[in-house]
Design an enzyme around this catalytic site. Structure first.
Site, PDB file in Angstrom:
ATOM      1  CG  HIS A   1      -0.451   0.363   2.489  1.00  0.00           C
ATOM      2  ND1 HIS A   1       0.045  -0.555   3.392  1.00  0.00           N
ATOM      3  CD2 HIS A   1      -0.309   1.573   3.082  1.00  0.00           C
ATOM      4  CE1 HIS A   1       0.453   0.064   4.479  1.00  0.00           C
ATOM      5  NE2 HIS A   1       0.252   1.347   4.316  1.00  0.00           N
TER       6      HIS A   1
ATOM      7  CG  ASP B   1       0.232  -4.026   2.893  1.00  0.00           C
ATOM      8  OD1 ASP B   1       0.703  -3.732   1.779  1.00  0.00           O
ATOM      9  OD2 ASP B   1      -0.008  -3.180   3.783  1.00  0.00           O
TER      10      ASP B   1
ATOM     11  CB  SER C   1       2.921   2.053   5.977  1.00  0.00           C
ATOM     12  OG  SER C   1       1.719   2.334   6.629  1.00  0.00           O
TER      13      SER C   1
END
Length: 277
Positions: A69, A116, A221
């Site tokens: 992402h 992910d 992230s």
């Protein structure tokens, strides 16, 4: 009765206390410079400069692991910077790379961030130094941390839900959360899958700020979740706000993707143990 001005002042002081208390990620601390030499900053062009957008970590001479992402539609001019402690200072340790290849996991799901995990191939091998080194990652067959195990993570993500970002790398120790609870409807429900683990650390009782807990946040992230110095997870997703009691940080379990990683990097698969003995 307190005047409106007194109420506003008290509210401002409370917000300031929340921000100043969150000295790292959320509730963490500044890392010792270059004590985590595997950390990568994925940066996006902004005018004539680069701005930190996501984290990553070095797993091989020309490879960085991160989250899908972070780069869902391709590199789009992004750079990978290694050897970073301060994002703004001109550190001699910094090495900047173009992205030669980006491999997003083909089964990534945008609605719940399942699978992910992404691999970045740098345009050249990095120069090994005290500030730039690889980190070991857990492979299939390894033991992942169980509930309440202490793990740690790092990044340049937001200090609070107000969006304030640090200049220097922050780190935090947190605890693995019970996966059965993370799958409950009042937590993440069916969005939480077996490819994920969740972790955070609630402020203990008595607690001067009971709504503050240690957690990863926006901008962290793609960074690593480590257990005994080995990367076991990738910072993925959590709640819309960081530090929510029922929305712990979610991390992709790396050991579930050994074969995919080997296929992408061209590594020889690890042979199974000899069962004849």
């Amino acid at each position: 009765m307190a005047s409106q001005r007194e109420v506003l002042i008290a509210a401002a002081l409370f917000i300031f206390a929340l921000i100043s208390h969150s000295e790292g990620i959320m509730g963490g601390r500044e890392a010792a410079p270059h004590s985590r030499p595997y950390m990568a900053s994925i940066q996006v062009p902004e005018g004539n400069n680069l701005k930190h957008e996501c984290g990553g970590f070095v797993i091989a001479a020309q490879w960085v692991m991160t989250a899908v992402h972070c780069l869902p539609t391709g590199p789009n001019g992004r750079k990978v910077v290694l050897g970073v402690h301060s994002l703004s200072e001109a550190e001699e340790t910094k090495q900047t790379f173009d992205i030669l290849e980006l491999h997003n996991h083909p089964d990534y799901r945008t609605y719940n961030y399942d699978n992910d995990i992404a691999l970045i191939k740098l345009d050249r091998p990095f120069n090994i130094s005290e500030a730039v080194k690889t980190v070991e990652y857990l492979r299939e067959g390894g033991t992942n941390p169980g509930t309440d195990a202490e793990v740690d993570t790092a990044g340049w993500g937001a200090l609070s839900n107000l969006g304030e970002r640090p200049d220097k790398l922050k780190e935090v120790s947190i605890e693995v959360f019970n996966p059965a609870r993370c799958g409950r409807s009042d937590y993440f429900g069916r969005k939480f899958t077996t490819n994920m683990m969740c972790a955070h650390k609630v402020c203990p009782n008595p607690c001067d700020q009971p709504h503050i807990k240690e957690d990863s946040c926006d901008g962290d992230s793609g960074g690593p979740l480590l257990y005994n110095g080995v990367a076991v997870g990738i910072t993925s997703n959590g709640g819309k706000k960081c530090g929510q009691i029922k929305k712990p940080g979610i991390y992709t379990i790396i050991s579930h993707y050994t074969q995919w990683i080997d296929n992408i990097m061209g590594a020889e698969p690890t042979p199974p143990p000899d069962q004849s003995a």
